[in-house]
Design an enzyme around this catalytic site. Sequence first.
Site, PDB file in Angstrom:
ATOM      1  N   LYS A 154       2.944  64.292  88.593  1.00 23.43           N
ATOM      2  CA  LYS A 154       2.775  62.845  88.698  1.00 23.43           C
ATOM      3  C   LYS A 154       2.777  62.440  90.164  1.00 23.43           C
ATOM      4  O   LYS A 154       3.821  62.453  90.821  1.00 23.43           O
ATOM      5  CB  LYS A 154       3.901  62.097  87.975  1.00 23.43           C
ATOM      6  CG  LYS A 154       3.641  60.574  87.915  1.00 23.43           C
ATOM      7  CD  LYS A 154       4.890  59.785  87.740  1.00 23.43           C
ATOM      8  CE  LYS A 154       5.680  59.654  89.016  1.00 23.43           C
ATOM      9  NZ  LYS A 154       4.949  58.892  90.077  1.00 23.43           N
ATOM     10  N   PRO A 155       1.606  62.069  90.698  1.00 22.38           N
ATOM     11  CA  PRO A 155       1.577  61.533  92.069  1.00 22.38           C
ATOM     12  C   PRO A 155       2.136  60.111  92.098  1.00 22.38           C
ATOM     13  O   PRO A 155       2.264  59.450  91.062  1.00 22.38           O
ATOM     14  CB  PRO A 155       0.073  61.523  92.411  1.00 22.38           C
ATOM     15  CG  PRO A 155      -0.624  62.224  91.278  1.00 22.38           C
ATOM     16  CD  PRO A 155       0.271  62.122  90.100  1.00 22.38           C
TER      17      PRO A 155
ATOM     18  N   SER B 127      13.709  58.652  96.011  1.00 21.14           N
ATOM     19  CA  SER B 127      14.967  57.982  96.328  1.00 21.14           C
ATOM     20  C   SER B 127      16.143  58.636  95.609  1.00 21.14           C
ATOM     21  O   SER B 127      16.001  59.239  94.542  1.00 21.14           O
ATOM     22  CB  SER B 127      14.895  56.503  95.936  1.00 21.14           C
ATOM     23  OG  SER B 127      14.911  56.352  94.523  1.00 21.14           O
TER      24      SER B 127
ATOM     25  N   GLU C  29      14.791  66.412  96.530  1.00 20.66           N
ATOM     26  CA  GLU C  29      14.755  66.044  97.948  1.00 20.66           C
ATOM     27  C   GLU C  29      14.819  64.530  97.972  1.00 20.66           C
ATOM     28  O   GLU C  29      13.832  63.853  97.683  1.00 20.66           O
ATOM     29  CB  GLU C  29      13.486  66.580  98.606  1.00 20.66           C
ATOM     30  CG  GLU C  29      13.559  66.609 100.120  1.00 20.66           C
ATOM     31  CD  GLU C  29      13.053  65.336 100.764  1.00 20.66           C
ATOM     32  OE1 GLU C  29      13.898  64.474 101.104  1.00 20.66           O
ATOM     33  OE2 GLU C  29      11.835  65.203 100.910  1.00 20.66           O
TER      34      GLU C  29
ATOM     35  N   CYS D 182      11.781  60.268 105.163  1.00 18.71           N
ATOM     36  CA  CYS D 182      13.196  60.519 104.885  1.00 18.71           C
ATOM     37  C   CYS D 182      13.873  61.201 106.057  1.00 18.71           C
ATOM     38  O   CYS D 182      15.100  61.191 106.168  1.00 18.71           O
ATOM     39  CB  CYS D 182      13.345  61.351 103.620  1.00 18.71           C
ATOM     40  SG  CYS D 182      12.408  62.888 103.647  1.00 18.71           S
TER      41      CYS D 182
ATOM     42  N   GLU E  31      18.244  53.256 104.261  1.00 18.02           N
ATOM     43  CA  GLU E  31      17.034  53.765 104.909  1.00 18.02           C
ATOM     44  C   GLU E  31      16.128  52.601 105.300  1.00 18.02           C
ATOM     45  O   GLU E  31      15.748  51.796 104.449  1.00 18.02           O
ATOM     46  CB  GLU E  31      16.278  54.700 103.962  1.00 18.02           C
ATOM     47  CG  GLU E  31      16.757  56.122 103.976  1.00 18.02           C
ATOM     48  CD  GLU E  31      15.796  57.054 103.261  1.00 18.02           C
ATOM     49  OE1 GLU E  31      15.183  57.908 103.932  1.00 18.02           O
ATOM     50  OE2 GLU E  31      15.674  56.935 102.038  1.00 18.02           O
TER      51      GLU E  31
END
Length: 487
Positions: free
Chosen positions: A183-184, A238, A259, A293, A390
């Site tokens: 899934k992009p 996230s 990640e 990130c 972030e």
Amino acid sequence: MTRAVADIVGTLGSGIYRGGEWHRAASGGTFTVENPATGETIATLADGDRADASAAIASAAGHQRDWAAVPARRRSEILRRAYELVVERTDELAALMTAEMGKPLAEARGEVAYAAEFFRWYAEEAVRIRGDARRSPDGKSRFIITAEPVGPSILITPWNFPLAMVSRKIGPAIAAGCTMVYKPANLTPLTSLYVVDLLSEAGLPDGVLSVVCTTSPGDVVSTWIDSGQARKLSFTGSTEVGKLLLEQCARGVLRTSMELGGNAPFIVCEDADLDTAVDAAMVAKTRNMGEACTAANRMFVHRSRIDEFVTALTERMSALTVGDGAVAGTDVGPLVEAKAVDKVDRLVADAVDRGATVMCGGRRVDGVGHFYQPTVLTDVAQDADLMSTEIFGPVAAIVGFDTDDEAVDAANDTEFGLVAYVMTESVDRGLSIAERLESGMVGFNTGLVSNPAAPFGGVKQSGLGREGGLTGIDEFLETKYVAIPVK
């Protein structure tokens, strides 16, 4: 000659791919992809749902046995050819990436080169999957230990590096012999669709890779997780979403690689070389418009050097050209969507309300597109929201410190631990600080740590597992042990 973006988009698939063919969504639904610099619609794709997800995972499960039996050398050759095709199509991939997510063309070409290396690296690792054979300590048994593909794998990538993230996951999965459902990100799916056709051209058999683009990721991914057919999930995104996925994967005891978010500290010691530190800060802060990130989120500078560092960094940040990434000379492209600009604007305003000083920038750019000015903030309070969130934008937040211990404590004062940076001319000092930083990766006098040959990943709430390097393929392998009595 490189084709125009519209011509490239016209050759891409529908957004749902399985069995070697592109399909419409089962519901007939569609969604649009926009250029963040202009607001123009550049593509309309099929919007997948649970039915499309079920068909995709069934295809992956049905092809797993045959794909696992394909010799490692053949898998290696497919990856090597994919590497060559990515390099050959650099200009088209870069133009497509810039159109859908905004990064300047020069930077997009850099991502293409980086992404290609994952295919080349795992082409080499595919034929080096390790095993073992030995006698038991008591001499009564022989051990045969093999590494086998974990099985059908769920791959989920973010929008900010639409080529590098897909090659970093698909490369080791192919090398290990795993089929995949992918899934992009719905904000930037076009580069990924290009890669699907490229892999087919490289010789990837039909059915090994299935793709579902969707604006309902929860429905699609939960269908895969709960199918009973998937055995692995690899996610980049996230921490909030990663936690939800871990809970869901626990129901079926799926292997996971995560990640997740970052809150990278950037430490400038009193003996740092100023030019090196500023150069590294520019890379760590402005790469991908700060939408990474690995971006330096919090800059801790020794008080004896803070004035000269702020002056030099402000000069460099002020000189950056903001604009459409497709236009020559642009240094900083748009953020990916309006919500991203709103978030950065809110975080800067909060910092200023709490006493921060704006040295340059500090506001959104008026007009068409999702632009924010490169910004330097000083005297940032520790309780400012951007110290724990972030930023994902071109904002450098600077705080002073007096001792190395103070800097390390402040750097570690976060639930995240993906990457950290330390600037010093002393090897002993740099290594001492690096050893104490609670981070999966450390940049020592550099603002760029990503390398396909090195393990990428974090500690604490920045994730689980590693991608790239010698360990990256292990995420897609299971260990099997066979005991044979000695007669």
